[in-house]
Design an enzyme around this catalytic site. Sequence first.
Site, mmCIF file in Angstrom:
data_model
loop_
_atom_site.group_PDB
_atom_site.id
_atom_site.type_symbol
_atom_site.label_atom_id
_atom_site.label_comp_id
_atom_site.label_asym_id
_atom_site.label_seq_id
_atom_site.Cartn_x
_atom_site.Cartn_y
_atom_site.Cartn_z
ATOM 1 N N CYS A 136 0.833 -1.197 0.000
ATOM 2 C CA CYS A 136 0.000 0.000 0.000
ATOM 3 C C CYS A 136 0.873 1.254 0.000
ATOM 4 O O CYS A 136 1.541 1.544 -0.985
ATOM 5 C CB CYS A 136 -0.967 -0.036 1.185
ATOM 6 S SG CYS A 136 -2.212 1.284 1.174
ATOM 7 N N ASP A 182 -10.495 -3.030 -5.646
ATOM 8 C CA ASP A 182 -9.552 -2.078 -5.074
ATOM 9 C C ASP A 182 -9.765 -0.710 -5.704
ATOM 10 O O ASP A 182 -9.425 -0.489 -6.861
ATOM 11 C CB ASP A 182 -8.117 -2.562 -5.324
ATOM 12 C CG ASP A 182 -7.078 -1.754 -4.568
ATOM 13 O OD1 ASP A 182 -7.402 -0.668 -4.062
ATOM 14 O OD2 ASP A 182 -5.922 -2.219 -4.483
ATOM 15 N N HIS A 214 -8.319 -4.540 -1.372
ATOM 16 C CA HIS A 214 -7.092 -3.848 -1.010
ATOM 17 C C HIS A 214 -6.655 -4.238 0.399
ATOM 18 O O HIS A 214 -7.467 -4.324 1.309
ATOM 19 C CB HIS A 214 -7.332 -2.331 -1.068
ATOM 20 C CG HIS A 214 -6.115 -1.516 -0.819
ATOM 21 N ND1 HIS A 214 -5.258 -1.129 -1.815
ATOM 22 C CD2 HIS A 214 -5.598 -1.014 0.327
ATOM 23 C CE1 HIS A 214 -4.271 -0.417 -1.303
ATOM 24 N NE2 HIS A 214 -4.454 -0.337 -0.002
#
Length: 246
Positions: A136, A182, A214
Amino acid sequence: MASNPPGPCCLMGFKHEGTPKGEMKKIGNISTYFTDRSDAKNTDKAIIYLSDIFGISHNGKLLADKFAEQGYFTVYPDLLHGDHVASPEDYHSGKVDMVDWTSRHGPETVDPIIQSTIDYLRNTVCIQKIAAVGYCFGGKYVARFLMDGKIDSGYTAHPSFITEEELAAIQKPLSIVAAEDDTIFPREKRIESESILVKTKQRFQINLISGVQHGFAVRADLSAPGSRFAMEAAFVQAVMWFHYTL
């Protein structure tokens, strides 16, 4: 952007069971989790673990330990100087202003931490080959440090905040794993990223895993078979990529 900024989905997920095997030390003034190789493999190779917005987390330590079990000396610096998002509840209760938080953690503060970590590995530990894994938030910095070849290979899971310019400028191999669901790295961004990577002439890989969201590569629900498979597949992808490119 090749991927969008962090959002609420960055705060979703599950804490995993297990006891971290490494230890906290300092690189300069940066708190860093160290976890060493379990055998003599890859003695000249290391991995830098670049975290999500939770900073040095329990799940992150367990993942770093897994990379060490594959023979890679692994270091996990605190990219956020302790200013991590403590929990999803802090965000949802309004204790964390993500716009303000993000403004405090840009390349001007994060890049020097990673550069110091690289310098330590090359000059103090005498590591020859350095890879980086970024989850991320950390994915942006994998791309940034591939731009001028300061690391030798990169891997990112569900990245955020990577600009088109950063991705287009990579000079070493990059592997990406993406979630089907996502909003930060959606289908159009995956397609855009593929087009950019083709033009770099670097070795690259983009894998897409269905049925996950995600954050799945770090904070999956391990009680759900599909989520467990996806997280394990993402980890195997990273390890195989480094076996191939380092």
